[in-house]
Design an enzyme around this catalytic site. Sequence first.
Site, PDB file in Angstrom:
ATOM      1  N   TYR A  89       0.835  -1.195   0.000  1.00  0.00           N
ATOM      2  CA  TYR A  89       0.000   0.000   0.000  1.00  0.00           C
ATOM      3  C   TYR A  89       0.874   1.251   0.000  1.00  0.00           C
ATOM      4  O   TYR A  89       0.687   2.173   0.771  1.00  0.00           O
ATOM      5  CB  TYR A  89      -0.952   0.002   1.206  1.00  0.00           C
ATOM      6  CG  TYR A  89      -2.110   0.958   1.048  1.00  0.00           C
ATOM      7  CD1 TYR A  89      -3.112   0.693   0.127  1.00  0.00           C
ATOM      8  CD2 TYR A  89      -2.179   2.124   1.801  1.00  0.00           C
ATOM      9  CE1 TYR A  89      -4.171   1.579  -0.037  1.00  0.00           C
ATOM     10  CE2 TYR A  89      -3.240   3.010   1.652  1.00  0.00           C
ATOM     11  CZ  TYR A  89      -4.230   2.736   0.734  1.00  0.00           C
ATOM     12  OH  TYR A  89      -5.278   3.605   0.565  1.00  0.00           O
ATOM     13  N   THR A 149       3.008   3.921  -2.930  1.00  0.00           N
ATOM     14  CA  THR A 149       2.595   4.854  -3.974  1.00  0.00           C
ATOM     15  C   THR A 149       1.642   4.206  -4.974  1.00  0.00           C
ATOM     16  O   THR A 149       0.608   4.776  -5.337  1.00  0.00           O
ATOM     17  CB  THR A 149       3.831   5.403  -4.707  1.00  0.00           C
ATOM     18  OG1 THR A 149       4.683   6.059  -3.769  1.00  0.00           O
ATOM     19  CG2 THR A 149       3.431   6.381  -5.798  1.00  0.00           C
ATOM     20  N   SER A 190      -1.767   2.426  -3.082  1.00  0.00           N
ATOM     21  CA  SER A 190      -2.799   3.386  -2.686  1.00  0.00           C
ATOM     22  C   SER A 190      -3.562   3.916  -3.898  1.00  0.00           C
ATOM     23  O   SER A 190      -4.773   4.143  -3.842  1.00  0.00           O
ATOM     24  CB  SER A 190      -2.179   4.542  -1.896  1.00  0.00           C
ATOM     25  OG  SER A 190      -1.192   5.220  -2.667  1.00  0.00           O
ATOM     26  N   LYS A 245       8.738  -5.605 -11.929  1.00  0.00           N
ATOM     27  CA  LYS A 245       9.591  -5.994 -13.064  1.00  0.00           C
ATOM     28  C   LYS A 245      10.787  -6.828 -12.634  1.00  0.00           C
ATOM     29  O   LYS A 245      11.216  -7.752 -13.331  1.00  0.00           O
ATOM     30  CB  LYS A 245      10.059  -4.778 -13.854  1.00  0.00           C
ATOM     31  CG  LYS A 245      10.995  -3.805 -13.137  1.00  0.00           C
ATOM     32  CD  LYS A 245      10.244  -2.686 -12.513  1.00  0.00           C
ATOM     33  CE  LYS A 245      11.140  -1.665 -11.848  1.00  0.00           C
ATOM     34  NZ  LYS A 245      10.332  -0.607 -11.191  1.00  0.00           N
ATOM     35  N   LYS A 251      13.357  -4.573 -17.437  1.00  0.00           N
ATOM     36  CA  LYS A 251      12.311  -4.364 -18.439  1.00  0.00           C
ATOM     37  C   LYS A 251      12.743  -4.896 -19.801  1.00  0.00           C
ATOM     38  O   LYS A 251      11.921  -5.442 -20.554  1.00  0.00           O
ATOM     39  CB  LYS A 251      11.964  -2.883 -18.506  1.00  0.00           C
ATOM     40  CG  LYS A 251      11.366  -2.363 -17.205  1.00  0.00           C
ATOM     41  CD  LYS A 251      11.279  -0.850 -17.162  1.00  0.00           C
ATOM     42  CE  LYS A 251      10.747  -0.364 -15.827  1.00  0.00           C
ATOM     43  NZ  LYS A 251      10.744   1.118 -15.711  1.00  0.00           N
ATOM     44  N   GLY A 270       5.155   6.356 -11.995  1.00  0.00           N
ATOM     45  CA  GLY A 270       4.238   7.104 -11.136  1.00  0.00           C
ATOM     46  C   GLY A 270       3.097   6.242 -10.659  1.00  0.00           C
ATOM     47  O   GLY A 270       2.755   5.225 -11.266  1.00  0.00           O
TER      48      GLY A 270
END
Length: 431
Positions: A8, A10, A13, A101, A201, A303
Amino acid sequence: MGIALLGYGTVGSEVLRLMTENSEALEHRIEGPFELKGVAVSDASKPREGVDPELITEDARSLVLRDDVDVVVEVIGGIDYPRELVLSALNAGKSVVTANKALVAAHADELAAAADANNVDLFYEAAVAAAIPVVNMLRRSLAGDQIRRISGIVNGTTNFILDAMDATGADYEAALAEATRLGYAEADPTADVEGHDAASKAAILASMGFYTRVRFSDVSCEGITGVTAEDIEAAKAAGDTIKLLAICEKITGEDGTVSVSARVHPTLVPREHPLASVSGSYNAVFVEAEGAGDLMFYGNGAGGAPTASAVLGDVVGAARNKYLGGHAPKDLTYADLPIADPGDVPTRYHIDLRVHDRVGVLADLARTCASRGISLRTVRQEEGYEVDGHEAARLILVTHTAREHDLADFVADLKAHDDVLAVKSVIRLAE
């Protein structure tokens, strides 16, 4: 449909916020009701806005094994502990959505096998470039095509730093400090600036694009810490910019053997190329396919909200499959191509030297070049430099394409050459 949320921070949430705000629309898309059954955190005593305290638990293992949980969302980060939880969930017949990742790049084989054995889904769109739909594009949209190459900017922190250096003339340390101040770089930026995040990635993209399992350890990796303001100016003079690229491609050897290469390194990109215009913390993935031609996918690659968007897209798919009694096609690695030796990968070098400013130096260096079978595309010379009290000239050599191993040997020869005072930088050029 019971959902368990592991983590929980960034992303976690934001997942819950979007799930709550868009619950009615999500139910239509899932084709049935869903309910959050619990949120696993490391410390339940901390206050957390936006979540019912009754849902909070520190016992993630028990949460994923509950009978009323059907889909597990993992946004913890890290490798070992999340691996245990994800495997437990898959083996218990729960579908899993992850944004991790590093976990996927390190253990995709094991996780995919567990998902297949238990007829459940393992989705990880958010693990690469957040909201940019590159994983599902490779898994579904281009499944009828042949991918030649995937290259892209898949780390927002490094792109912000390099873009700031290009735009302002700042050196690396100043640009990193600004990225940290604005929240684009972590307090410990190592995983980003050393290229490790992009390498994870790249492993995922190569695995999906070439139907061959590529692990993090298979990706050759070089970060941006050695890129200088002088390198940026030299790139500008040549009509290029410097980007940290993840490059995945098929390599055909002289004997016709096909292998897969995945690598991450600073790269000179011509300013007219679409990737050169990707600014700030944005990401972009450029795909070259036989049938579809050239495709570019661009957007916010990091983000909380963009990542949560990708997570919820996978949640909808996994939950819908559960309701319908099926699961998505499994990850395919049928091609099982060998991983290319990094030394055999064809590339080009941009080499910035300081040499004694005297007649005949360039001819000597040209002979060194020829002895390694390397040909030069361009040579630029600037006078008026000084190194350790010696009058020096600056030479910028741009090679034609050659094997990485041969180019590296050529650079080693240059460093040992009596007339070379310093090899200031070596940067690869985009093909």
